[in-house]
Design a protein around this motif. Structure first.
Motif, PDB file in Angstrom:
ATOM      1  N   ARG A  92      52.104  31.762  39.493  1.00  0.00           N
ATOM      2  CA  ARG A  92      50.807  31.228  39.854  1.00  0.00           C
ATOM      3  C   ARG A  92      49.593  31.242  38.845  1.00  0.00           C
ATOM      4  O   ARG A  92      48.638  30.512  39.046  1.00  0.00           O
ATOM      5  CB  ARG A  92      50.392  31.660  41.188  1.00  0.00           C
ATOM      6  N   ILE A  93      49.863  31.983  37.751  1.00  0.00           N
ATOM      7  CA  ILE A  93      48.965  32.316  36.831  1.00  0.00           C
ATOM      8  C   ILE A  93      48.296  30.857  36.070  1.00  0.00           C
ATOM      9  O   ILE A  93      47.498  30.500  35.579  1.00  0.00           O
ATOM     10  CB  ILE A  93      49.439  33.280  35.650  1.00  0.00           C
ATOM     11  N   LYS A  94      49.565  29.953  36.144  1.00  0.00           N
ATOM     12  CA  LYS A  94      49.277  28.568  35.689  1.00  0.00           C
ATOM     13  C   LYS A  94      48.293  27.882  36.027  1.00  0.00           C
ATOM     14  O   LYS A  94      47.814  27.014  35.618  1.00  0.00           O
ATOM     15  CB  LYS A  94      50.644  27.918  35.537  1.00  0.00           C
ATOM     16  N   ILE A  95      47.749  28.264  37.462  1.00  0.00           N
ATOM     17  CA  ILE A  95      46.318  27.466  38.058  1.00  0.00           C
ATOM     18  C   ILE A  95      45.093  27.940  37.425  1.00  0.00           C
ATOM     19  O   ILE A  95      44.126  27.477  38.023  1.00  0.00           O
ATOM     20  CB  ILE A  95      46.672  27.170  39.685  1.00  0.00           C
ATOM     21  N   VAL A  96      45.301  29.197  36.763  1.00  0.00           N
ATOM     22  CA  VAL A  96      44.090  29.634  36.324  1.00  0.00           C
ATOM     23  C   VAL A  96      43.792  29.055  34.900  1.00  0.00           C
ATOM     24  O   VAL A  96      44.502  29.030  34.094  1.00  0.00           O
ATOM     25  CB  VAL A  96      44.352  31.185  36.123  1.00  0.00           C
ATOM     26  N   SER A  97      42.442  28.860  34.752  1.00  0.00           N
ATOM     27  CA  SER A  97      42.010  28.215  33.514  1.00  0.00           C
ATOM     28  C   SER A  97      42.210  29.179  32.402  1.00  0.00           C
ATOM     29  O   SER A  97      42.123  30.657  32.539  1.00  0.00           O
ATOM     30  CB  SER A  97      40.330  27.685  33.659  1.00  0.00           C
ATOM     31  N   LYS A  98      42.300  28.590  31.137  1.00  0.00           N
ATOM     32  CA  LYS A  98      42.653  29.338  30.144  1.00  0.00           C
ATOM     33  C   LYS A  98      41.254  30.324  29.586  1.00  0.00           C
ATOM     34  O   LYS A  98      41.334  31.424  29.298  1.00  0.00           O
ATOM     35  CB  LYS A  98      42.901  28.605  28.962  1.00  0.00           C
ATOM     36  N   GLU A  99      40.420  29.786  29.925  1.00  0.00           N
ATOM     37  CA  GLU A  99      38.767  30.230  29.697  1.00  0.00           C
ATOM     38  C   GLU A  99      38.958  31.823  30.364  1.00  0.00           C
ATOM     39  O   GLU A  99      38.545  32.603  29.907  1.00  0.00           O
ATOM     40  CB  GLU A  99      37.731  29.615  29.894  1.00  0.00           C
ATOM     41  N   ARG A 100      39.243  31.790  31.839  1.00  0.00           N
ATOM     42  CA  ARG A 100      39.048  32.927  32.561  1.00  0.00           C
ATOM     43  C   ARG A 100      40.034  33.890  32.178  1.00  0.00           C
ATOM     44  O   ARG A 100      39.816  34.849  32.093  1.00  0.00           O
ATOM     45  CB  ARG A 100      39.359  32.450  34.045  1.00  0.00           C
ATOM     46  N   ILE A 101      41.332  33.486  31.701  1.00  0.00           N
ATOM     47  CA  ILE A 101      42.262  34.397  31.212  1.00  0.00           C
ATOM     48  C   ILE A 101      42.062  34.944  30.237  1.00  0.00           C
ATOM     49  O   ILE A 101      41.920  36.272  29.840  1.00  0.00           O
ATOM     50  CB  ILE A 101      43.835  33.803  31.100  1.00  0.00           C
ATOM     51  N   VAL A 102      41.276  34.442  28.945  1.00  0.00           N
ATOM     52  CA  VAL A 102      40.791  34.898  27.885  1.00  0.00           C
ATOM     53  C   VAL A 102      39.727  35.784  28.188  1.00  0.00           C
ATOM     54  O   VAL A 102      39.628  36.769  27.378  1.00  0.00           O
ATOM     55  CB  VAL A 102      40.303  33.624  27.045  1.00  0.00           C
ATOM     56  N   ASP A 103      38.807  35.442  29.103  1.00  0.00           N
ATOM     57  CA  ASP A 103      37.839  36.415  29.394  1.00  0.00           C
ATOM     58  C   ASP A 103      38.198  37.985  29.613  1.00  0.00           C
ATOM     59  O   ASP A 103      37.744  39.026  29.355  1.00  0.00           O
ATOM     60  CB  ASP A 103      36.997  35.881  30.520  1.00  0.00           C
ATOM     61  N   GLU A 104      39.515  37.889  30.560  1.00  0.00           N
ATOM     62  CA  GLU A 104      39.956  39.163  31.079  1.00  0.00           C
ATOM     63  C   GLU A 104      40.772  39.731  29.697  1.00  0.00           C
ATOM     64  O   GLU A 104      40.527  40.856  29.566  1.00  0.00           O
ATOM     65  CB  GLU A 104      41.031  39.074  31.973  1.00  0.00           C
ATOM     66  N   LEU A 105      41.399  38.848  28.714  1.00  0.00           N
ATOM     67  CA  LEU A 105      42.209  39.505  27.689  1.00  0.00           C
ATOM     68  C   LEU A 105      40.905  40.163  26.630  1.00  0.00           C
ATOM     69  O   LEU A 105      41.167  41.243  26.127  1.00  0.00           O
ATOM     70  CB  LEU A 105      42.775  38.387  26.880  1.00  0.00           C
ATOM     71  N   HIS A 106      39.723  39.537  26.646  1.00  0.00           N
ATOM     72  CA  HIS A 106      38.788  40.209  25.943  1.00  0.00           C
ATOM     73  C   HIS A 106      38.568  41.465  26.351  1.00  0.00           C
ATOM     74  O   HIS A 106      38.150  42.634  25.788  1.00  0.00           O
ATOM     75  CB  HIS A 106      37.551  39.337  25.725  1.00  0.00           C
ATOM     76  N   LYS A 107      38.402  41.661  27.781  1.00  0.00           N
ATOM     77  CA  LYS A 107      37.791  42.813  28.504  1.00  0.00           C
ATOM     78  C   LYS A 107      38.958  43.873  28.143  1.00  0.00           C
ATOM     79  O   LYS A 107      38.406  45.183  27.926  1.00  0.00           O
ATOM     80  CB  LYS A 107      37.309  42.631  29.991  1.00  0.00           C
ATOM     81  N   ILE A 108      40.273  43.413  28.327  1.00  0.00           N
ATOM     82  CA  ILE A 108      41.231  44.378  28.092  1.00  0.00           C
ATOM     83  C   ILE A 108      41.258  44.971  26.658  1.00  0.00           C
ATOM     84  O   ILE A 108      41.195  46.381  26.583  1.00  0.00           O
ATOM     85  CB  ILE A 108      42.698  43.780  28.439  1.00  0.00           C
ATOM     86  N   LEU A 109      41.003  44.325  25.819  1.00  0.00           N
ATOM     87  CA  LEU A 109      40.902  44.418  24.260  1.00  0.00           C
ATOM     88  C   LEU A 109      39.767  45.543  24.146  1.00  0.00           C
ATOM     89  O   LEU A 109      39.852  46.253  23.232  1.00  0.00           O
ATOM     90  CB  LEU A 109      40.969  43.373  23.491  1.00  0.00           C
ATOM     91  N   MET A 110      38.526  45.291  24.894  1.00  0.00           N
ATOM     92  CA  MET A 110      37.296  46.010  24.541  1.00  0.00           C
ATOM     93  C   MET A 110      37.501  47.160  25.208  1.00  0.00           C
ATOM     94  O   MET A 110      36.489  48.154  24.888  1.00  0.00           O
ATOM     95  CB  MET A 110      36.357  45.070  24.784  1.00  0.00           C
ATOM     96  N   SER A 111      38.490  47.613  26.185  1.00  0.00           N
ATOM     97  CA  SER A 111      38.537  48.856  26.833  1.00  0.00           C
ATOM     98  C   SER A 111      38.771  49.874  26.028  1.00  0.00           C
ATOM     99  O   SER A 111      39.444  49.709  24.570  1.00  0.00           O
ATOM    100  CB  SER A 111      39.247  48.868  27.719  1.00  0.00           C
TER     101      SER A 111
END
Ligand code: ATP
Length: 378
Positions: A186-205
């Motif tokens: 179901r991740i496919k219904i999430v916009s790429k921008e929101r996924i990237v926001d979370e990836l940025h936050k994971i990377l910045m931890s």
């Protein structure tokens, strides 16, 4: 002051979500504070603004029923309590007015559903229907409602769970992990921008590998960054093995997180070996090689950024450049690098050289002190 304004309007109001969580965690006090009114959030915001010294900027979003006040370095977001229901094809809920309980029910995690009363009579009273405080103590990420429903309703929460687990060093409870795995598609219904926001936050931890391991474990990773998953595994031929470049990459990312807060350098660390899956070959004489993986990898960065709708600008070029040069400065002395474009890139690098050195040091995972010294000197 917000309590005073609420009392004057005769509405109940609460501070809720991240502010309350971080207050109990004694984390840096967040700059954005969410306030829920049992009634009109916009009216409450207007009343608060009229009481604040100076003329604070207030933005009203009528369609969403929210208002935001910028005061000093704070952003106060006001919203009326709401009840939400979901359609299967969209993350966008159907919204109606609700009670505080309805509003807490729609929250993603127990630790994000706690509210503190602002009205003067009960100022500071904690309303914690799902045991968020106990979960903070136990350091677990748990959903207020049945996890399958929570993640299926809004699959962005799967990424948020992993992000909070990474940032806070918390454990995602087992039922949640299972529900994420079950709902991964179901991740496919999430916009790429929101996924990237979370990836940025994971990377910045402080230890990004935690997030990528969780994405791997819940099988979200191949849906988001298949190039990374492709690095996993060790092959053996004629008694020769190569290292597992997936686990190696996670080590490098954690290493770099210790030395730099530059988000793009962290991306470069994450992607520094992605060219290795498509270039892997076994030669009878020399064994396993990944010849030209830097070139292939830097092209893959472009495609990956494009797919994730990340900006194709200077930052992307910087990451590409880092990936291209990530096989340590040894690249300069390798005979097969005759390509003049590459030479230009290396000499053009300018400021990037220092960042490259950081990336290289992060990649020195050898325990052999002699080899370490050799890499550093190179
Ligand atoms: P951070 O600021 O570190 O991202 P936060 O908890 O403040 O943490 P926000 O995205 O600002 O995160 O969200 C504020 C609050 O809104 C959350 O604490 C949570 O209660 C709620 N929330 C945000 N996104 C969701 C979501 N997708 N589903 C349910 N509740 C959410």
């Amino acid at each position: 002051l917000i309590g005073e304004a609420s009392d004057e309007l005769g509405v109940d109001s609460y501070v809720i979500g991240g502010f309350v969580r971080d207050y109990f965690l004694k984390r840096n006090t967040p700059k954005d504070i969410d306030i829920v009114a049992i009634g009109s959030g916009i009216e409450l915001a207007k009343k608060v603004a009229s009481k604040l010294k100076g003329k604070p900027e207030i933005s009203v979003f009528k369609n969403f029923g929210t208002a935001m006040i910028k005061h000093k370095d704070l952003e106060l977001e006001f919203v009326g309590a709401r009840k939400e229901s979901y359609n299967r094809d969209s993350r966008k809920p159907i919204v109606e007015d609700g009670t505080l309980e309805d509003d807490q029910n729609r929250r993603d995690f127990t630790i994000n559903a706690m509210a503190l009363t602002l009205n003067q009579e009960n100022f500071g009273k904690l309303l914690d229907p799902f045991g968020g405080l106990a979960d903070l103590d136990k350091e677990i990420i748990r959903t207020p409602l049945e996890p399958g429903i929570t993640y299926s309703d809004d699959p962005l929460r799967m990424m948020r769970a992993i992000r909070f687990a990474t940032q806070l060093h918390f454990t995602i409870e087992l039922q949640s992990l299972q529900a994420i795995t079950e709902n991964k598609d179901r991740i496919k219904i999430v916009s790429k921008e929101r996924i990237v926001d979370e990836l940025h936050k994971i990377l910045m931890s402080s230890k990004p590998s935690v997030g990528f391991k969780l994405m791997h474990q819940t099988e979200l990773l191949p849906l988001i960054l298949p190039e990374l998953t492709a690095l996993q595994g060790i092959e053996e031929k004629e008694g020769q093995r190569h290292k597992d470049n997936f686990w190696h990459t996670l080590e490098v990312v954690d290493n770099i997180a210790k030395t730099t807060d530059n988000l793009w350098l962290r991306w470069a660390a994450l992607l520094h070996d992605i060219g290795k899956a498509p270039t892997k070959k076994f030669h009878k004489k020399i064994g396993w090689t990944f010849h030209a993986h830097e070139f292939v990898g830097s092209k893959m960065v472009y495609k990956l950024f494009k797919r994730l709708r990340m900006p194709l600008n200077e930052k992307m070029k910087f990451v590409q450049k880092m990936v291209l040069m990530s096989s340590r400065p040894i690249i300069l002395s390798e005979d097969h690098v005759t390509d003049s474009a590459v030479r230009r890139l290396v000499f053009d690098a300018g400021d990037a050289v220092e960042d490259l050195m950081t990336l290289c040091e992060a990649d020195i995972t050898t325990k052999n002190p002699r080899k370490q010294k050799k890499y550093k000197n190179n």
